[in-house]
Design a protein around this motif. Structure first.
Motif, PDB file in Angstrom:
ATOM      1  N   UNK A 157       6.409   5.759  -7.080  1.00  0.00           N
ATOM      2  CA  UNK A 157       5.269   6.050  -6.355  1.00  0.00           C
ATOM      3  C   UNK A 157       4.731   5.222  -5.281  1.00  0.00           C
ATOM      4  N   UNK A 158       5.078   3.907  -5.400  1.00  0.00           N
ATOM      5  CA  UNK A 158       4.780   2.916  -4.552  1.00  0.00           C
ATOM      6  C   UNK A 158       5.553   2.932  -3.262  1.00  0.00           C
ATOM      7  N   UNK A 159       6.599   3.596  -2.862  1.00  0.00           N
ATOM      8  CA  UNK A 159       7.355   3.762  -1.877  1.00  0.00           C
ATOM      9  C   UNK A 159       8.798   3.006  -1.992  1.00  0.00           C
ATOM     10  N   UNK A 160       9.282   2.994  -0.889  1.00  0.00           N
ATOM     11  CA  UNK A 160      11.007   2.371  -1.055  1.00  0.00           C
ATOM     12  C   UNK A 160      11.048   1.012  -1.531  1.00  0.00           C
ATOM     13  N   UNK A 161       9.786   0.083  -1.227  1.00  0.00           N
ATOM     14  CA  UNK A 161      10.131  -1.445  -1.726  1.00  0.00           C
ATOM     15  C   UNK A 161      10.212  -1.447  -3.301  1.00  0.00           C
ATOM     16  N   UNK A 162       9.658  -0.263  -3.828  1.00  0.00           N
ATOM     17  CA  UNK A 162       9.796  -0.190  -5.447  1.00  0.00           C
ATOM     18  C   UNK A 162      10.832   0.470  -6.163  1.00  0.00           C
TER      19      UNK A 162
END
Length: 219
Positions: free
Chosen positions: A66-71
């Protein structure tokens, strides 16, 4: 930068706090096995590891967060085909409640081109941090032993988890290992969740640790 991985990711098959170095072993494998070669995404290179012949099913996917591509995490999994398949996704998911036996490689979908904190001293700090986190989650993890060990040319943080849930009459055993490849964290996890009292349960940690030590990394 967001890295997408299709289900056709290439998987090639060719048939605490103590330090030690694992040499090439000539010890007889604990069970029938074969060498698997996994091509990792994003120029991480390849990982070869000997695994039981029972691990006859393999697949890979991107675990989106849910926190986006870095995660986001890219995962490569091996398991017996007789067991249910699950691909974790999202921030929260429902895992299987029983009958888990699997080996999973995990690395970030976001590649850090340079991480000055990926040396051995940093690995020791991360090992201590993870140990503290596991001790907090005593209902899910019970550390049998932990170490930092050199396998081939890489230092690995290794935890052996051995937990019995007397309410569910269920055994949870895990070998959780991690190292750095090209300055990025990569995990190598063996997991067993079972209610069966058998030799597989009794020997799982020792056998998984043996197979972990067959890892060779080429990049």
């Amino acid at each position: 930068m967001k890295m997408l991985l299709s289900i056709t990711t290439i998987l090639l098959f060719i048939s605490c706090n103590n330090f030690s170095k694992t040499e090439n072993t000539t010890i007889q494998p604990p069970e029938k096995s074969k060498i698997n070669v996994i091509k990792l995404a994003d120029s991480f290179g390849t990982v070869s590891i000997s695994l039981p012949l029972r691990y006859d099913t393999n697949f890979s996917w991107t675990h989106h967060s849910d926190c986006g591509s870095p995660c986001d995490k890219i995962k490569y999994r091996f398991q017996p085909k007789s067991l249910p398949i699950i691909e974790e996704n999202g921030w929260m998911w429902s895992d299987l409640k029983d009958s888990i036996e699997r080996f999973t490689i995990v690395h970030s979908a976001y590649v850090y081109p340079f991480n000055p904190n990926s040396d051995t001293a940093y690995l020791r700090k991360q090992h201590a941090k993870k140990k503290a986190e596991l001790l907090i989650e005593a209902n899910s993890y019970k550390i049998k032993s932990d170490t930092i060990e050199k396998i081939d040319d890489y230092y690995f943080s290794i935890f052996l988890i051995d937990l019995y849930d007397s309410t569910k009459l269920q055994y949870s055993k895990k070998v959780l290992a991690g190292t750095y490849i090209k300055n990025n964290s990569v995990e190598f996890n063996f997991e067993l969740l079972t209610k069966q009292k058998d030799s597989l349960k009794d020997k799982f940690l020792d056998n998984s640790l043996y197979f972990l030590k067959t890892i060779r990394i080429e990049n």
